[in-house]
Design an enzyme around this catalytic site. Structure first.
Site, PDB file in Angstrom:
ATOM      1  N   CYS A   1       1.160   5.901   5.826  1.00  0.00           N
ATOM      2  CA  CYS A   1      -0.057   5.335   5.286  1.00  0.00           C
ATOM      3  C   CYS A   1      -1.228   5.588   7.247  1.00  0.00           C
ATOM      4  O   CYS A   1      -2.410   6.418   6.038  1.00  0.00           O
ATOM      5  CB  CYS A   1      -0.108   3.824   5.134  1.00  0.00           C
ATOM      6  SG  CYS A   1      -0.125   3.408   6.789  1.00  0.00           S
TER       7      CYS A   1
ATOM      8  N   HIS B   1      -1.987  -3.807   0.316  1.00  0.00           N
ATOM      9  CA  HIS B   1      -2.371  -3.011  -0.036  1.00  0.00           C
ATOM     10  C   HIS B   1      -2.126  -1.370  -0.665  1.00  0.00           C
ATOM     11  O   HIS B   1      -1.887  -0.236  -0.661  1.00  0.00           O
ATOM     12  CB  HIS B   1      -2.378  -1.683   1.638  1.00  0.00           C
ATOM     13  CG  HIS B   1      -2.878  -0.976   1.712  1.00  0.00           C
ATOM     14  ND1 HIS B   1      -4.386  -0.654   1.169  1.00  0.00           N
ATOM     15  CD2 HIS B   1      -3.464   0.393   3.461  1.00  0.00           C
ATOM     16  CE1 HIS B   1      -4.939   0.182   1.679  1.00  0.00           C
ATOM     17  NE2 HIS B   1      -4.717   0.840   3.232  1.00  0.00           N
TER      18      HIS B   1
HETATM   19  N1   CP Z   1      -4.575   4.357   5.739  1.00  0.00           N
HETATM   20  C1   CP Z   1      -5.324   3.309   5.749  1.00  0.00           C
HETATM   21  O1   CP Z   1      -6.472   2.424   5.087  1.00  0.00           O
HETATM   22  O2   CP Z   1      -6.207   4.111   6.156  1.00  0.00           O
HETATM   23  P1   CP Z   1      -7.574   3.295   7.323  1.00  0.00           P
HETATM   24  O3   CP Z   1      -6.978   1.533   8.277  1.00  0.00           O
HETATM   25  O4   CP Z   1      -7.496   4.127   8.316  1.00  0.00           O
HETATM   26  O5   CP Z   1      -8.775   2.943   6.208  1.00  0.00           O
HETATM   27  N1  NVA Z   2      -0.252  -2.389   7.807  1.00  0.00           N
HETATM   28  C1  NVA Z   2      -1.342  -1.650   8.416  1.00  0.00           C
HETATM   29  C2  NVA Z   2      -1.721  -0.414   7.846  1.00  0.00           C
HETATM   30  C3  NVA Z   2      -3.033   0.110   7.850  1.00  0.00           C
HETATM   31  C4  NVA Z   2      -3.817   1.125   7.115  1.00  0.00           C
HETATM   32  C5  NVA Z   2      -2.522  -2.409   9.071  1.00  0.00           C
HETATM   33  O1  NVA Z   2      -2.554  -3.820   7.997  1.00  0.00           O
HETATM   34  O2  NVA Z   2      -3.163  -2.457  10.547  1.00  0.00           O
END
Ligand code: CP
Ligand code: NVA
Length: 296
Positions: free
Chosen positions: A252, A128
């Site tokens: 996050c 991410h």
């Molecule tokens: N942190 C983040 O990516 O949030 P969302 O999944 O809401 O986009």
């Molecule tokens: N680790 C989480 C992050 C969300 C922003 C997911 O992949 O769902």
């Protein structure tokens, strides 16, 4: 900067600094950039839900004078209705960049392979990267010099953790990770961190404590099993008490309050979770300009 943004690994330290400098300018003078991406369009292909990523990219494009198009799971049906290769080539005829949120990291790589416009990873199982950039930008705002500081990540060794590991290593930060057995980060990044299986050990001397949900999107069926495995990995007052006094709290988001983090901690004065969320937009605006802006 490469023509795509898929992994933190794609960026040199110099490029990260360039993005942060532009982010700073964008925050200080948003009006000055209101035509930066005039008449340009970003396609947002989201195979998973989103609040921050979707809204920050959409509003960011609008603020830069451009436009965005949301393509949710029912529209494109990547690999089902049409191959990624054909989607990439078609969209490249309409838009100036594509952001993709998907499961398999390979999907993002394939999109980038066939698109003739920049591709941005809006979250895959492996990384991410937009989140990690915004997180480190936020830490720099709060702490100034972050070199030599310690970030302790407690929880699932997931996409967010992997990207943080890459960026902490590049920025000269120490990173401790505490994950239950079987939930450690991707092996390719393990050399970049100190790995623990006891959260109490990992938070010792921490300047920053970071966590994320125990069951990421796509792993909801494992929620019960994971709740058991992650028992003892909650960020609560007892655990934060073992870190440095005043240690910052990061997440996050979205958070599962009462699971990986208590209300008391996420709502505390040391919590910077909404600053992280806000900076997603500023940092991504900088990325968009770098990738989509006219090359002088
Ligand atoms: N942190 C983040 O990516 O949030 P969302 O999944 O809401 O986009
Ligand atoms: N680790 C989480 C992050 C969300 C922003 C997911 O992949 O769902």
């Amino acid at each position: 900067m490469e023509c795509d943004f898929i992994s933190i690994k794609d960026l040199t330290l110099e490029e990260i600094e360039e993005i942060f400098t532009l982010t700073h300018q964008l925050k200080r003078d948003p009006e000055g950039f209101h035509k930066a991406l005039e008449a340009k369009t970003l396609a947002l292909i989201f195979e998973k839900p989103s609040n921050r990523t979707y809204v920050s990219f959409s509003v960011g494009m609008y603020q830069l004078g451009g436009n965005s198009i949301y393509l949710g799971p029912e529209q494109i049906k990547l690999g089902i209705r049409e191959s990624i290769k054909d989607v990439a080539q078609t969209l490249s005829r309409y838009v100036e960049a594509i952001a993709l949120r998907t499961s398999a990291h390979e999907n993002v790589l394939e999109m980038a392979r066939f698109a003739t416009v920049p591709v941005i990873n809006g979250l895959s199982e492996l990384e991410h990267p937009c989140q990690a950039l915004a997180d480190i930008y936020t830490l720099r705002e709060k702490l100034g010099d972050i070199k030599g500081k310690t970030l302790s990540y407690i929880g699932d060794g997931n996409n967010v953790c992997n990207s943080l590991m890459h960026i902490c290593s590049k920025m000269g930060m120490n990173m401790n990770v505490a994950a239950p057995l079987g939930y450690e980060p991707h092996s390719g990044v393990l050399k970049e961190v100190n790995l623990f299986h006891q959260p109490q050990e990992a938070v010792k001397g921490a300047d920053v404590i970071y966590t994320d949900v125990w069951a990421s999107m796509g792993h909801e069926k494992e929620t019960g099993v994971r709740k058991k495995a992650f028992g003892g990995f909650q960020i609560n007052k007892n655990l934060t008490g073992l870190a440095k006094k005043g240690a910052l709290i990061m997440h996050c988001l979205p958070a599962h309050r009462g699971e990986e983090i208590t209300d008391e901690v996420i709502d505390s004065d040391n919590s910077i979770v909404f600053d992280q969320a806000e900076n997603r937009m500023h940092v991504q605006k900088a990325i968009l300009i770098k990738l989509m802006g006219d090359k002088k």
